[in-house]
Scaffold this motif. Structure first.
Motif, PDB file in Angstrom:
ATOM      1  N   MET A  90       5.746 -35.301   0.878  1.00 61.25           N
ATOM      2  CA  MET A  90       6.050 -34.518   2.081  1.00 61.25           C
ATOM      3  C   MET A  90       6.262 -33.038   1.777  1.00 61.25           C
ATOM      4  O   MET A  90       6.281 -32.203   2.681  1.00 61.25           O
ATOM      5  CB  MET A  90       7.296 -35.092   2.752  1.00 61.25           C
ATOM      6  CG  MET A  90       7.057 -36.514   3.257  1.00 61.25           C
ATOM      7  SD  MET A  90       8.542 -37.225   3.891  1.00 61.25           S
ATOM      8  CE  MET A  90       8.025 -37.662   5.515  1.00 61.25           C
ATOM      9  N   GLY A  91       6.450 -32.687   0.494  1.00 64.33           N
ATOM     10  CA  GLY A  91       6.531 -31.282   0.094  1.00 64.33           C
ATOM     11  C   GLY A  91       7.670 -30.510   0.717  1.00 64.33           C
ATOM     12  O   GLY A  91       8.828 -30.952   0.732  1.00 64.33           O
ATOM     13  N   GLY A  92       7.344 -29.341   1.264  1.00 67.81           N
ATOM     14  CA  GLY A  92       8.247 -28.303   1.748  1.00 67.81           C
ATOM     15  C   GLY A  92       9.626 -28.725   2.227  1.00 67.81           C
ATOM     16  O   GLY A  92      10.634 -28.466   1.540  1.00 67.81           O
ATOM     17  N   ASP A  93       9.717 -29.399   3.399  1.00 64.11           N
ATOM     18  CA  ASP A  93      11.022 -29.736   3.992  1.00 64.11           C
ATOM     19  C   ASP A  93      11.846 -30.586   3.043  1.00 64.11           C
ATOM     20  O   ASP A  93      13.065 -30.409   2.918  1.00 64.11           O
ATOM     21  CB  ASP A  93      10.824 -30.495   5.305  1.00 64.11           C
ATOM     22  CG  ASP A  93      10.481 -29.514   6.419  1.00 64.11           C
ATOM     23  OD1 ASP A  93      10.451 -28.302   6.124  1.00 64.11           O
ATOM     24  OD2 ASP A  93      10.241 -29.976   7.556  1.00 64.11           O
ATOM     25  N   ALA A  94      11.205 -31.525   2.407  1.00 62.90           N
ATOM     26  CA  ALA A  94      11.924 -32.402   1.486  1.00 62.90           C
ATOM     27  C   ALA A  94      12.560 -31.589   0.366  1.00 62.90           C
ATOM     28  O   ALA A  94      13.718 -31.803  -0.005  1.00 62.90           O
ATOM     29  CB  ALA A  94      10.962 -33.444   0.913  1.00 62.90           C
ATOM     30  N   VAL A  95      11.795 -30.628  -0.173  1.00 64.26           N
ATOM     31  CA  VAL A  95      12.312 -29.790  -1.262  1.00 64.26           C
ATOM     32  C   VAL A  95      13.517 -28.991  -0.768  1.00 64.26           C
ATOM     33  O   VAL A  95      14.548 -28.901  -1.448  1.00 64.26           O
ATOM     34  CB  VAL A  95      11.197 -28.853  -1.790  1.00 64.26           C
ATOM     35  CG1 VAL A  95      11.752 -27.831  -2.769  1.00 64.26           C
ATOM     36  CG2 VAL A  95      10.111 -29.676  -2.466  1.00 64.26           C
ATOM     37  N   THR A  96      13.422 -28.401   0.445  1.00 64.97           N
ATOM     38  CA  THR A  96      14.517 -27.595   0.990  1.00 64.97           C
ATOM     39  C   THR A  96      15.785 -28.436   1.125  1.00 64.97           C
ATOM     40  O   THR A  96      16.871 -28.047   0.662  1.00 64.97           O
ATOM     41  CB  THR A  96      14.113 -27.039   2.375  1.00 64.97           C
ATOM     42  OG1 THR A  96      12.871 -26.362   2.234  1.00 64.97           O
ATOM     43  CG2 THR A  96      15.157 -26.076   2.910  1.00 64.97           C
ATOM     44  N   ILE A  97      15.645 -29.611   1.762  1.00 66.95           N
ATOM     45  CA  ILE A  97      16.834 -30.446   1.996  1.00 66.95           C
ATOM     46  C   ILE A  97      17.435 -30.909   0.677  1.00 66.95           C
ATOM     47  O   ILE A  97      18.648 -30.852   0.467  1.00 66.95           O
ATOM     48  CB  ILE A  97      16.470 -31.636   2.911  1.00 66.95           C
ATOM     49  CG1 ILE A  97      16.155 -31.113   4.318  1.00 66.95           C
ATOM     50  CG2 ILE A  97      17.588 -32.661   2.963  1.00 66.95           C
ATOM     51  CD1 ILE A  97      15.576 -32.133   5.261  1.00 66.95           C
ATOM     52  N   LEU A  98      16.567 -31.336  -0.239  1.00 69.19           N
ATOM     53  CA  LEU A  98      17.083 -31.802  -1.536  1.00 69.19           C
ATOM     54  C   LEU A  98      17.789 -30.665  -2.270  1.00 69.19           C
ATOM     55  O   LEU A  98      18.845 -30.863  -2.880  1.00 69.19           O
ATOM     56  CB  LEU A  98      15.938 -32.337  -2.395  1.00 69.19           C
ATOM     57  CG  LEU A  98      15.464 -33.742  -2.051  1.00 69.19           C
ATOM     58  CD1 LEU A  98      14.183 -34.071  -2.804  1.00 69.19           C
ATOM     59  CD2 LEU A  98      16.537 -34.780  -2.380  1.00 69.19           C
ATOM     60  N   SER A  99      17.203 -29.482  -2.193  1.00 71.54           N
ATOM     61  CA  SER A  99      17.797 -28.325  -2.857  1.00 71.54           C
ATOM     62  C   SER A  99      19.181 -28.024  -2.266  1.00 71.54           C
ATOM     63  O   SER A  99      20.128 -27.769  -3.010  1.00 71.54           O
ATOM     64  CB  SER A  99      16.849 -27.135  -2.673  1.00 71.54           C
ATOM     65  OG  SER A  99      17.460 -25.977  -3.127  1.00 71.54           O
ATOM     66  N   ASP A 100      19.264 -28.090  -0.929  1.00 70.32           N
ATOM     67  CA  ASP A 100      20.550 -27.837  -0.271  1.00 70.32           C
ATOM     68  C   ASP A 100      21.604 -28.846  -0.695  1.00 70.32           C
ATOM     69  O   ASP A 100      22.777 -28.522  -0.837  1.00 70.32           O
ATOM     70  CB  ASP A 100      20.399 -27.896   1.257  1.00 70.32           C
ATOM     71  CG  ASP A 100      19.580 -26.714   1.763  1.00 70.32           C
ATOM     72  OD1 ASP A 100      19.388 -25.762   0.961  1.00 70.32           O
ATOM     73  OD2 ASP A 100      19.092 -26.758   2.914  1.00 70.32           O
ATOM     74  N   MET A 102      21.651 -30.633  -3.484  1.00 68.59           N
ATOM     75  CA  MET A 102      21.752 -30.870  -4.912  1.00 68.59           C
ATOM     76  C   MET A 102      23.184 -30.767  -5.436  1.00 68.59           C
ATOM     77  O   MET A 102      23.625 -31.587  -6.258  1.00 68.59           O
ATOM     78  CB  MET A 102      20.855 -29.861  -5.657  1.00 68.59           C
ATOM     79  CG  MET A 102      20.542 -30.240  -7.069  1.00 68.59           C
ATOM     80  SD  MET A 102      19.527 -31.728  -7.196  1.00 68.59           S
ATOM     81  CE  MET A 102      17.913 -31.040  -7.023  1.00 68.59           C
ATOM     82  N   GLY A 103      23.925 -29.747  -4.934  1.00 67.87           N
ATOM     83  CA  GLY A 103      25.282 -29.511  -5.423  1.00 67.87           C
ATOM     84  C   GLY A 103      26.216 -30.680  -5.196  1.00 67.87           C
ATOM     85  O   GLY A 103      27.176 -30.905  -5.971  1.00 67.87           O
ATOM     86  N   SER A 104      25.932 -31.471  -4.156  1.00 70.29           N
ATOM     87  CA  SER A 104      26.846 -32.566  -3.832  1.00 70.29           C
ATOM     88  C   SER A 104      26.422 -33.888  -4.480  1.00 70.29           C
ATOM     89  O   SER A 104      27.084 -34.904  -4.300  1.00 70.29           O
ATOM     90  CB  SER A 104      26.900 -32.743  -2.314  1.00 70.29           C
ATOM     91  OG  SER A 104      25.609 -33.077  -1.846  1.00 70.29           O
ATOM     92  N   LEU A 105      25.298 -33.871  -5.228  1.00 66.28           N
ATOM     93  CA  LEU A 105      24.794 -35.143  -5.783  1.00 66.28           C
ATOM     94  C   LEU A 105      25.344 -35.389  -7.191  1.00 66.28           C
ATOM     95  O   LEU A 105      25.595 -34.449  -7.954  1.00 66.28           O
ATOM     96  CB  LEU A 105      23.269 -35.116  -5.855  1.00 66.28           C
ATOM     97  CG  LEU A 105      22.516 -34.962  -4.534  1.00 66.28           C
ATOM     98  CD1 LEU A 105      20.998 -34.894  -4.796  1.00 66.28           C
ATOM     99  CD2 LEU A 105      22.813 -36.136  -3.588  1.00 66.28           C
ATOM    100  N   GLY A 106      25.463 -36.644  -7.511  1.00 66.05           N
ATOM    101  CA  GLY A 106      25.867 -37.029  -8.859  1.00 66.05           C
ATOM    102  C   GLY A 106      24.702 -36.830  -9.813  1.00 66.05           C
ATOM    103  O   GLY A 106      23.566 -36.578  -9.391  1.00 66.05           O
ATOM    104  N   ALA A 107      24.968 -37.000 -11.118  1.00 61.10           N
ATOM    105  CA  ALA A 107      23.961 -36.729 -12.143  1.00 61.10           C
ATOM    106  C   ALA A 107      22.705 -37.588 -11.950  1.00 61.10           C
ATOM    107  O   ALA A 107      21.580 -37.088 -11.979  1.00 61.10           O
ATOM    108  CB  ALA A 107      24.557 -36.962 -13.515  1.00 61.10           C
ATOM    109  N   GLN A 108      22.898 -38.891 -11.721  1.00 60.96           N
ATOM    110  CA  GLN A 108      21.744 -39.785 -11.572  1.00 60.96           C
ATOM    111  C   GLN A 108      20.899 -39.383 -10.371  1.00 60.96           C
ATOM    112  O   GLN A 108      19.666 -39.349 -10.435  1.00 60.96           O
ATOM    113  CB  GLN A 108      22.261 -41.235 -11.427  1.00 60.96           C
ATOM    114  CG  GLN A 108      21.178 -42.283 -11.268  1.00 60.96           C
ATOM    115  CD  GLN A 108      20.194 -42.275 -12.445  1.00 60.96           C
ATOM    116  OE1 GLN A 108      20.549 -41.916 -13.571  1.00 60.96           O
ATOM    117  NE2 GLN A 108      18.947 -42.635 -12.138  1.00 60.96           N
ATOM    118  N   ASP A 109      21.595 -39.040  -9.247  1.00 59.16           N
ATOM    119  CA  ASP A 109      20.860 -38.652  -8.039  1.00 59.16           C
ATOM    120  C   ASP A 109      20.156 -37.307  -8.230  1.00 59.16           C
ATOM    121  O   ASP A 109      19.058 -37.090  -7.720  1.00 59.16           O
ATOM    122  CB  ASP A 109      21.814 -38.574  -6.838  1.00 59.16           C
ATOM    123  CG  ASP A 109      22.327 -39.965  -6.451  1.00 59.16           C
ATOM    124  OD1 ASP A 109      21.654 -40.952  -6.830  1.00 59.16           O
ATOM    125  OD2 ASP A 109      23.389 -40.065  -5.809  1.00 59.16           O
TER     126      ASP A 109
END
Lengths: 660, 287
Positions: A90-100, A102-109
């Motif tokens: 899905m590219g673009g939107d997925a990257v943006t949301i994941l990037s946003d 990222m700070g709240s995710l654990g190491a594995q995620d």
């Protein structure tokens, strides 16, 4: 929707897969729950279908959000992997949301999220990945280095290069792997610091192989017993420059016995890449003790060249050692060494060993005698002629060919001696085939009567060979005899007669022209090609007339016209209407710019796609400037169904824009 | 065809159809009297092809993709006749004692001689001529070419092998056998010095286009071949042979054959041992 939900829960994977496909037609906001159920399906086919459905729908931030949720949950690994795969498409939107997030995710995620980002193809992904080379978690850093190795690019290389130091061994190892995969050259000072580290193993040695540093040679050689695959690094280093080559050779010469034992062990394995590299290493080490092993590999086609070239470089020590081995060998190994000597000795050395080769020429072992024939081909003189003649009649075809080849070579050096012997014999049987070939080299016009027996032989192969020989030595005087062979009941002999006539040249032109009118099929095609070689005053008219004949004859006529450099005329254009698309394509190629744009435009509607493609290709050339052609191409583009042809038309139109 | 194999009946009407087909292609003619010969010889082809009647065979020849080849095979079977060395001795005497010396004198500057055995079957005639040329002792070092042609690939293969059974030697003296043959596979094989003089090729005597490959001959032997042809085909064949002969070149026919009512282009030559035909010098009226 309820029906679909029931089917998504059906026990049959195929029913569930089909239901998923139908979900694709429903707005995603309505179907997302079922989509997530399907993404978690036990059956991989259902999950794959779901990913495919998701890659086709317009990207929606809610859907991406739900997929991200699915990605970071830890209960269902299948769901997480399928979500990652879907998000990556899905590219673009997925990257943006994941990037946003990222700070709240654990190491594995974070690791899983970075995999999605790395594989998304999004232009921001490189920077995002690079920032995680300094992630607090070691596994995330390693994963990031691997992802950057897959992605490549200048920034990725620089970032990975920075990771190569003693501070973080795991990251260094991953960075080395990625850099090796990308073929990067790492500064020597970095590698030197790490050279003693056993954890980095073969990766540091591979990197050294690419370092272009002579100092790397001894380090790699020393590590071969521990890391046998490092032989490939030595190959790389050796190929870099004369300096590195010399360093590798020196390091191998001075290497411990265990290094050579390891090399020998690799050579004995079947792993071809390492095996070839190890053979080269043994060559460079120039140890006489390695010779038996190397000789045992000579008959291996993949190794033959390496060994012959390598041993030629060894010079005298190798020759002496090989010669010493001879009395201890028999059969195939003996043949290998004889063949090897035949190839690596220079002329002077070979001539001094001629007696040795002649002795083996008389061996009862076919392989040895054949190898010796190869040797006397290079170094033999008149003394070997009787035996070679004898061998040329052997039952084994390889022996006959080797003896024939040797006789030809000896005939080039002492033609008179070979000729005298041949004139004393009857040219019959299968052996006669080789003798005819020798006659081509040593025969004289007055020797044609010696070939008479071969010309009237019951063996068609011999009749064929004799025709070729006759044409070579007698030239125009042989036309009548060769002409008779055009009546031979064997098609191969008639074909050979056609080739022989072509070889004779203009003196055979009349016969060729007459023969063209009386033959069909491949023989006619051969004669037409012959006409293309010898020429004739009527050739233009004859060849034009043949453009409408069978494919093979029309093709031959085209080739002949090209050979004779005949200007294309109206009749040749008829060939563009030939039934065989191969002929039309070839005609387009041959006729070139002589064909008008309008004629080529007519081919845009040809039933064969490859002809249409060839026509489009021609129209993209600069010489067709008529704007009408662009109009025709655009019209064709609207109707064209074949993707390749469509792409070619688009390209041609693009090219034509620049043509004024 | 083996003894006991069935003979498939051939009606007169079908016989004529087949006969005309063969005649059009090869010029070979069979009279109504030959119907039983055709029936018995071609029955083996029908059996081989799994055909039940001559109607089927005719259909096969006309429309099957292999019909053309089959027609050749059929013609081959119908025209194959046993021959032997030194057949018609008195004519060969004329050839060796009168024609060869004359050719030697006439061609001595070129030192080249071409003799064509048209319809050579399994090669006995061509080899016989080669032996006579060798034994004459006149042509040593000459470029002598004896070309045997036939429509049967099977016969040509036999000719090329040069191995013959006893029946081929019914008119060959022991002295000749000893001098020109060697034992091979329980039979006799032509010696190499004879074999090298002989070339063989596959030709239909009426195929004007392919006949040009023969070049020009000094002697043509066409013995017991024209007997299979109808009158029109005989005339065509003779015209073709005339074209292939050099001026003063000889035509030797079988002892029962003549050019009466067929051609006036050749001149009759009275030799001591035989009557032969000759192509007159250029300027005379030909075909």
């Amino acid at each position: 929707m309820k029906k679909l939900a029931r089917r998504i829960a059906d026990s049959s994977p195929e029913v569930r897969r089909r239901a998923v496909r139908e979900l694709g037609a429903i707005p995603m906001k309505d179907s997302i729950d079922l989509i997530l159920v399907a993404l978690a399906d036990d059956d991989w086919r259902v999950r794959k279908e779901t990913v495919s459905v998701l890659s086709d729908v317009p990207c929606d931030s809610d859907v991406v959000g739900r997929l991200v949720e699915a990605l970071v949950q830890n209960d269902n690994v299948g769901l997480r992997n399928a979500s990652a795969e879907a998000l990556a498409t899905m590219g673009g939107d997925a990257v943006t949301i994941l990037s946003d997030r990222m700070g709240s995710l654990g190491a594995q995620d974070r690791k899983v999220a970075l995999e999605v980002i790395g594989r998304s193809g999004d232009p921001r992904s490189g920077d995002m990945l690079i920032s995680h080379l300094k992630d607090p978690d070691a596994n995330v850093r390693v994963c990031t280095a691997e992802l950057l190795g897959e992605q490549g690019g200048g920034e990725a290389l620089d970032a990975l290069m920075e990771c190569v130091d003693k501070s973080d061994y795991l990251l260094t190892l991953a960075a080395l792997q990625s850099l090796n995969k990308l073929g990067a050259r790492i500064p020597w000072r970095k590698l030197e610091d790490l050279s003693d580290d056993p954890i980095l193993g073969s990766e540091i040695l591979f990197a050294m192989g690419r370092s272009a540093q002579p100092e790397a040679a001894s380090i790699i050689v020393k590590n071969i017993p521990e890391e046998p695959a490092a032989v490939r690094s030595l190959e790389l280093l050796h190929g870099d420059s004369n300096r590195t080559a010399k360093a590798v050779e020196l390091a191998l010469k001075n290497a411990d016995e265990i290094v050579h034992e390891t090399l020998a062990a690799i050579v004995s394995q079947e792993e071809t890449i390492d095996q070839r590299a190890a053979v080269r290493c043994l060559m460079w080490s120039r140890r006489i003790e390695s010779l038996p092993l190397l000789v045992s590999l000579v008959s291996d086609e993949t190794m033959h060249r390496v060994i012959v070239e390598g041993l030629s470089d060894w010079g005298e020590p190798a020759f002496a050692a090989l010669e010493e081995m001879l009395p201890t060998l028999d059969g195939r190994p003996l043949a290998s060494v004889v063949g090897l000597l035949a190839r690596i000795l220079d002329e002077e050395q070979g001539r001094s060993k001629a007696a040795l080769f002649i002795a083996y020429l008389h061996s009862s072992n076919i392989a040895v005698a054949t190898a010796a024939a190869g040797a006397v081909a290079r170094f033999g003189n008149e003394g070997v002629i009787p035996r070679l003649i004898e061998m040329s009649a052997f039952e084994d075809k390889r022996v006959r060919r080797a003896a024939g080849h040797a006789l030809v070579q000896v005939g080039c050096r002492v033609p008179g001696a070979v000729r005298d012997r041949l004139l004393q014999m009857e040219i019959t049987g299968l052996g006669g085939i080789e003798i005819c070939r020798v006659f081509e080299v040593v025969g004289r016009p007055e020797d044609t009567s010696a070939l008479a027996g071969a010309l009237s032989s019951p063996i068609p192969e011999l009749r064929r060979a004799s025709l070729s020989s006759l044409a070579a030595i007698a030239g125009s005087a042989a036309v009548d005899t060769i002409s008779l062979a055009m009546t031979d009941e064997d098609m191969g002999v008639r074909m050979a007669a056609a080739f022989a006539l072509a070889r004779i040249g203009p003196a055979a032109a009349e016969t060729i022209v007459s023969a063209i009118h009386t033959t069909q099929g491949p023989l006619k095609a051969a004669l037409v090609r012959a006409l293309g070689r010898v020429g004739h005053i009527e050739a233009p008219a004859i060849l034009k007339g043949l453009c409408r004949e069978s494919s093979e004859v029309a093709m031959a006529a085209l080739e002949a016209m090209r050979n004779l450099e005949l200007a294309p005329g109206e009749l040749q254009y008829e060939i563009l209407n030939h039934d065989d698309s191969e002929v039309v394509k070839k005609a387009l190629l041959f006729l070139g710019s002589a064909v008008s744009g309008q004629r080529i435009v007519a081919l845009l509607k040809h039933p064969a796609w490859d002809v249409r493609l060839a026509a489009v290709d021609r129209l993209s050339f600069g010489e067709y400037r008529d704007p009408e052609i662009s109009v025709e191409l655009e019209a064709r583009l609207r109707d064209e169904k074949d993707d390749l042809v469509r792409a070619a038309i688009e390209h041609a139109l693009e090219e034509r824009k620049g043509v004024k | 065809m083996r003894l006991g194999d069935p003979v498939i009946p051939l009606s007169l009407e079908r016989f004529r159809l087949l006969r005309d087909l063969i005649n059009r292609r090869f010029g070979i003619f069979f009279s109504d009297d030959d119907r039983y010969l055709v029936e018995s010889r071609l029955s083996e082809r029908l059996i081989h092809l799994d055909l039940l009647s001559f109607d089927d065979y005719y259909h096969y020849l006309q429309y099957h993709q292999d019909g053309e080849h089959e027609l050749e095979r059929g013609a081959e079977i119908l025209t194959t006749n046993e021959t032997y060395f030194f057949r018609e001795e008195y004519q060969l005497k004329a050839f060796s004692q009168e024609i060869l010396p004359e050719l030697h004198e006439r061609l001595i500057n070129k030192r080249r001689m071409m003799i064509w055995s048209a319809g050579c079957s399994s090669g006995e005639e061509a080899y016989t001529i080669a032996m006579l040329v060798r034994d004459s002792g006149l042509f040593h070092g000459w470029d002598v070419r004896i070309f045997g042609s036939d429509i049967s690939a099977r016969m040509l293969a036999k000719a090329r092998r040069g191995i013959f059974g006893t029946s081929a030697f019914r008119a060959t003296s022991e002295d000749l056998q000893r001098r020109h043959f060697n034992p091979a596979q329980g039979s006799l094989q032509v010696n190499e010095d004879i074999r090298v003089l002989c070339h063989f090729g596959r030709l239909n005597l009426l195929d004007e286009e392919k006949i040009i490959f023969v070049g020009r001959a000094d002697v043509v032997l066409c013995r017991n071949v024209l007997i299979y042809f109808d009158k029109r085909s005989k005339s065509r064949a003779l015209s073709i042979i005339y074209d292939r002969l050099n001026d003063d070149g000889y035509l030797l026919l079988g002892h029962t054959e003549s050019l009466l009512n067929l051609s006036t282009a050749f001149e009759l030559v009275h030799l001591r041992n035989d009557l032969v035909y000759r192509r007159p010098k250029a300027g005379s009226d030909g075909f």
